[in-house]
Design a protein around this motif. Structure first.
Motif, PDB file in Angstrom:
ATOM      1  N   ASP A 180     -37.098 -17.505   8.831  1.00 30.27           N
ATOM      2  CA  ASP A 180     -38.022 -18.365   9.573  1.00 30.27           C
ATOM      3  C   ASP A 180     -38.290 -17.721  10.931  1.00 30.27           C
ATOM      4  O   ASP A 180     -37.831 -16.621  11.208  1.00 30.27           O
ATOM      5  CB  ASP A 180     -37.383 -19.743   9.752  1.00 30.27           C
ATOM      6  N   THR A 232     -46.770 -16.422   8.721  1.00 29.36           N
ATOM      7  CA  THR A 232     -46.078 -17.282   7.756  1.00 29.36           C
ATOM      8  C   THR A 232     -45.653 -16.524   6.520  1.00 29.36           C
ATOM      9  O   THR A 232     -44.850 -17.023   5.743  1.00 29.36           O
ATOM     10  CB  THR A 232     -46.983 -18.451   7.320  1.00 29.36           C
ATOM     11  N   TYR A 251     -33.108 -22.093   8.463  1.00 26.10           N
ATOM     12  CA  TYR A 251     -34.511 -22.386   8.749  1.00 26.10           C
ATOM     13  C   TYR A 251     -34.553 -23.462   9.826  1.00 26.10           C
ATOM     14  O   TYR A 251     -33.533 -24.105  10.123  1.00 26.10           O
ATOM     15  CB  TYR A 251     -35.275 -22.835   7.494  1.00 26.10           C
ATOM     16  N   SER A 306     -40.233 -26.708   9.024  1.00 24.31           N
ATOM     17  CA  SER A 306     -40.572 -25.527   8.234  1.00 24.31           C
ATOM     18  C   SER A 306     -40.617 -25.926   6.763  1.00 24.31           C
ATOM     19  O   SER A 306     -39.865 -26.799   6.324  1.00 24.31           O
ATOM     20  CB  SER A 306     -39.516 -24.439   8.438  1.00 24.31           C
ATOM     21  N   ASN A 307     -41.480 -25.264   5.974  1.00 30.63           N
ATOM     22  CA  ASN A 307     -41.438 -25.508   4.534  1.00 30.63           C
ATOM     23  C   ASN A 307     -40.277 -24.749   3.891  1.00 30.63           C
ATOM     24  O   ASN A 307     -40.008 -24.929   2.713  1.00 30.63           O
ATOM     25  CB  ASN A 307     -42.763 -25.133   3.861  1.00 30.63           C
ATOM     26  N   HIS A 308     -39.620 -23.949   4.658  1.00 29.26           N
ATOM     27  CA  HIS A 308     -38.454 -23.102   4.322  1.00 29.26           C
ATOM     28  C   HIS A 308     -38.582 -22.360   2.995  1.00 29.26           C
ATOM     29  O   HIS A 308     -37.574 -22.047   2.338  1.00 29.26           O
ATOM     30  CB  HIS A 308     -37.137 -23.873   4.415  1.00 29.26           C
ATOM     31  N   LEU A 309     -39.818 -22.022   2.613  1.00 32.14           N
ATOM     32  CA  LEU A 309     -40.020 -21.252   1.381  1.00 32.14           C
ATOM     33  C   LEU A 309     -39.457 -19.839   1.516  1.00 32.14           C
ATOM     34  O   LEU A 309     -38.881 -19.297   0.566  1.00 32.14           O
ATOM     35  CB  LEU A 309     -41.510 -21.200   1.045  1.00 32.14           C
TER      36      LEU A 309
END
Length: 321
Positions: A218, A244, A266, A270-273
């Motif tokens: 992140d 991103t 993360y 955050s979408n923490h993908l």
């Protein structure tokens, strides 16, 4: 910020028929804080003597925030406006130059000593491991450092800085309301002592660790925290990075660093993908580190504080480091 000047044109209409705003001649100090840390420190210092408003909507990202006409009017009318003063709230300078504020302003970055934000080894935008065919590394890559990209604005992430900022807020409140200056100083002192105790607890925890490495899939807006406790870190992006999608080389580098770690970290909202992908490849878990930059509406309504969020971070660190 293209919307700001059209929004200014709407202020007169807003004042006439818009949503309720603080009265212009209130007996209570009116404090507006651009971001949650400033809101929390002002709330602690002011106690019951002032009304404190958080400008950034819960869950919002300050880098992409666009103020509403009501927000601009609040800034214009308030007695004290607290903001970060960095890249993420550059929109503030546009507002302050376009209106005539009735009160004072205080930047958090002016309350503490600043650090230079850098791109570290493996980070998107840095020098190290960014090109798969890169064969030679310069000295900066060997010592894990890349180019300086500006002053890091995330000053509140070190509890000692948070204590200093809280005391600075109290000093400014005392100049605005000398009659209650002793109360502001006492309130700020009590909260600063909580923050200093938090700092000691973090330091004591990290002193028990032979390895102080954290891998973030992140952005990394925690340089002041890392410096306070002598942490080593790797991350996908710098603190104010707008990217991103990290390169394949960045993901591969972080995956290798994450092997043997108990978590890939993360940050909030955050979408923490990216962190999920790195953790899956490295055979580990993911964990949240809350930077306290902003909070959810539920957390705000529940009365969370910087201290409570950082205490939760300490518990998570104790589990995963």
């Amino acid at each position: 910020m293209k919307r700001i000047f059209p929004l200014l044109c709407a202020l007169l209409l807003l004042a006439a028929c818009g949503p309720a705003l603080p009265p212009e001649n209130s007996d209570r100090l009116q404090i507006v804080a651009a971001v949650f840390p400033a809101y929390d420190f002002a709330r602690a210092a002011a106690g019951e003597l002032a009304d404190v408003t958080l400008l950034l909507p819960p869950g919002a990202e300050s880098h992409s925030y666009e103020p509403t006409p009501a927000d601009i009017l609040r800034v214009q009318r308030c007695d004290l406006f607290l903001y970060l003063g960095g890249e993420s709230d550059a929109w503030v300078d546009t507002i302050l130059s376009a209106i005539e504020p009735q009160g004072e302003a205080l930047r958090m970055i002016d309350c503490v000593e600043l650090l230079e934000e850098e791109t570290v080894e493996g980070m998107q935008g840095g020098h190290g491991h960014q090109e798969e065919d890169h064969q030679e590394e310069d000295h900066q890559d060997h010592d894990g450092l890349g180019e300086v990209v500006g002053m890091d604005e995330h000053v509140w992430t070190a509890p000692r800085n948070a204590a200093a900022i809280t005391r600075s807020v109290a000093e400014r409140l005392e100049t605005l309301d000398p009659e209650n200056g002793e109360t502001y100083r006492a309130n700020a002192g009590a909260y600063a002592r909580e923050l200093e105790a938090l700092d000691r607890d973090f330091a004591a925890f990290f002193d028990t660790l032979p390895d102080r490495t954290m891998v973030f899939g992140d952005r990394f807006p925690l340089l002041y925290f890392a410096e306070a406790y002598d942490l080593d870190y790797y991350a996908a992006f710098p603190g104010c990075g707008a990217q991103t999608e990290p390169s394949a080389a960045t993901v591969a580098f972080l995956t290798e660093k994450a092997r043997g770690e108990r978590a890939v970290w993360y940050i909030e909202f955050s979408n923490h993908l990216v962190a999920d992908s790195i953790a899956e490849a490295a055979g580990t878990e993911t964990a949240l580190f809350h930077t306290c930059h902003n909070v959810s509406r539920a957390d705000l309504e529940a009365g969370v504080t910087y201290v409570s969020l950082m205490r939760a971070n300490l518990e998570t660190l104790e589990r995963y480091l």
